[in-house]
Write an enzyme that holds these catalytic residues in place. Structure first.
Site, mmCIF file in Angstrom:
data_model
loop_
_atom_site.group_PDB
_atom_site.id
_atom_site.type_symbol
_atom_site.label_atom_id
_atom_site.label_comp_id
_atom_site.label_asym_id
_atom_site.label_seq_id
_atom_site.Cartn_x
_atom_site.Cartn_y
_atom_site.Cartn_z
ATOM 1 N NE ARG A 165 -25.711 -22.556 -42.979
ATOM 2 C CZ ARG A 165 -24.867 -22.846 -41.992
ATOM 3 N NH1 ARG A 165 -24.442 -24.095 -41.850
ATOM 4 N NH2 ARG A 165 -24.442 -21.926 -41.167
ATOM 5 C CG ASP A 444 -18.212 -24.384 -40.562
ATOM 6 O OD1 ASP A 444 -17.852 -23.850 -39.482
ATOM 7 O OD2 ASP A 444 -19.344 -24.863 -40.722
#
Length: 532
Positions: A165, A444
């Site tokens: 990612r 996160d």
């Protein structure tokens, strides 16, 4: 002697092994991509701000574009997924540190999303070492010995499929400049991973696979398509070698699903319903509308009507076009030392994954290896084949369903929880850890964004908690101070002083009390880690 091509300067330290990633040939391609495409990237970021101004003033509303109706009504599909991406029923996600990479690849999940973005602090060392770790993983040479425990980790046979990612278009990589300007963090991640791994992934019977985050429009998708095509041609790769999954984690993107697929139709394999960033984007893009105030974060679940409509639309559009529709992240993680709490967490993950499988998702995410079997069992019970592309639900073009807020309450616990989580997470991020277990949830950047965005939204629109108390600037300051004092008492003076908690509280206070809304908290926070 510099390894960099003319005009490219590396400002970060060249630690042992970095020269194997930051090679002259790889950097030449990076500089080329920057010179060809960075002006378009910056223009698209400026367009985000200009569109936000139009949304704030009421000049524009979020809706399905009339000018692309032919694409939405057209009869077209994207290429079939490669063999090793046909079955993605459970993906594990996490940062790109060496131990995490090995454990994730060994977890039994079908895929591992190695995250250079929301689960990683974008320090220079994290980003380049992450590239080294993924290169070694694809070469099947990765190993790690923990200095504290002496425990050794090595890759097992038949590891999960690795998907990298890249960072979003909004993030720069300040440690590399071309012609005096910082390169895009996303281009840096993409180019270096593709350059160093296209051959080894082909040798493994796989390919260079990516997650692309934070897209808002078809024009941003078009830019990525041009970048991908150029890199494939530059490296002599067959068109369509690169395969990507786009995270649908912004509210504007939900109105352009067909269009984003169409722009990326040579390379795209799937969408992912990134729920946490989506909630953050919902608040951000409708920040001036007092009618769009959300209740406590804990009450904004996938069962909320606007979230359910979003997931349904992702599945419907993907399956009509032959793309996979991945579900999102359940943030629960195992609870050590408390059997009852652990069992409750496991049940919540099971219920979440069962729901995703039942509505037609082709797979979903977990944050911890211990939860892979839980999610696997949930999908196995509902999905006997490799995916559910044959399930094609209807999804009307209903803008109200996508934008109407859910009912619920704002509580003192929710207010305090936002301050507490944001301080703890930002402190962790500043210390270099972008994925942080907090109160038995894996947080996160996306979940921290929700926390700070809600504080700003509630204050800006004069919201009240369910006991009738106004949420104003003084109350925000008070709750941040209260959370700070509790954390300091919990961790101790030394850990508080060394853990960058004071800086985190200051960042949160500035974000929550600012007259303007900062696009991403990682932008001001990045300034504090560049020199470290």
């Amino acid at each position: 002697m510099s390894v960099a091509p003319e005009g490219l300067i590396i400002h970060g330290p060249m630690k042992p092994g970095f020269e194997e990633i930051l090679t002259p040939d790889a950097l030449t391609l990076l500089a080329d991509v920057h010179r060809r495409f960075d002006s378009a990237r910056l223009a698209l970021l400026q367009e985000r701000l200009e569109r936000q101004a139009r949304l704030d003033s009421g000049e524009e509303i979020l809706d399905f574009p009339k000018e692309t109706q032919a694409i939405r009504k057209g009869d077209w599909t994207v290429p079939a997924a490669p063999a090793d991406l046909q079955d993605r029923r459970v993906e594990i996600t996490g940062p790109v540190d060496r131990k995490m990479v090995i454990n994730a690849l060994n977890s039994g999940a079908k895929c591992f999303m190695a995250d250079f973005e929301d689960a990683s602090t974008p320090s220079w060392e994290n980003m380049v070492e992450g590239q080294m770790n993924l290169r070694d993983a694809n070469a099947r040479t990765i190993a790690f010995t923990d200095e504290k425990s002496g425990k050794s980790y090595a890759l097992k046979d038949d590891p999960a499929v690795l998907i990298a990612r890249a960072r979003g278009l909004h993030l720069d990589e300040a440690h590399v400049t071309v012609d005096g300007a910082p390169v895009s963090g996303g281009f840096f991640d993409f180019v270096l991973y593709l350059f160093h791994n296209h051959a080894s992934t082909a040798k493994n019977g796989s390919g260079p696979y990516f997650y692309i985050p934070k897209l808002e429009t078809r024009f941003e998708a078009r830019l990525w398509s041009l970048v991908i095509r150029h890199c494939e041609e530059y490296l002599g790769l067959q068109r369509g070698t690169v395969r990507i999954t786009v995270l649908i984690e912004t509210l504007p993107a939900a109105f352009e699903l067909d269009e984003i697929l169409y722009e990326l139709r040579e390379n795209i394999t799937a969408f992912n319903a990134g729920r946490w960033d989506y909630i953050f984007s919902y608040i951000k893009r409708q920040k001036s509308d007092s009618g769009k105030v959300l209740p406590d974060r804990a009450q904004v679940t996938m069962a909320a009507p606007f979230m359910a409509a979003y997931a349904q639309r992702v599945i419907a559009v993907c399956h009509r076009r032959g793309a996979h529709a991945m579900g999102g992240m359940s943030a629960f993680i195992p609870v050590k030392g408390d059997d009852a709490a652990n069992e409750a967490a496991v049940e919540k993950v099971k219920a979440d994954k069962t729901r995703e499988a039942s509505i037609g998702h082709d797979g979903a995410w977990v944050a911890h290896p211990a939860l892979v079997p839980v999610a696997m069992a949930a999908f196995d019970a509902v999905m006997p084949g490799p995916n559910q592309l044959d399930k094609k639900p209807e999804a009307d073009e209903d803008r109200v369903a996508l934008t109407e807020p859910c009912e619920g309450t704002i509580t003192e616990a929710g207010l305090y929880g936002n301050a507490d989580v944001a301080i703890r997470y930002i402190a962790s991020w500043l210390q270099g850890r972008g994925a942080a277990p907090i109160h038995n949830l894996m947080e996160d950047a996306a979940t921290a964004e929700i926390s700070r965005a809600q504080l700003w939204q509630w204050r800006t629109h004069g919201a009240k908690t369910d006991d009738g108390q106004l949420i104003d600037a003084d109350r925000i300051k008070s709750v941040i101070n209260k959370a700070s004092d509790a954390i300091k008492l919990e961790v101790g003076e030394n850990a508080w002083a060394g853990g960058r908690f004071s800086e985190a509280a200051e960042i949160l206070t500035d974000l929550a009390l600012s007259d303007t809304f900062e696009e991403f908290l990682t932008l001001p926070a990045y300034q504090k880690i560049q020199s470290r």
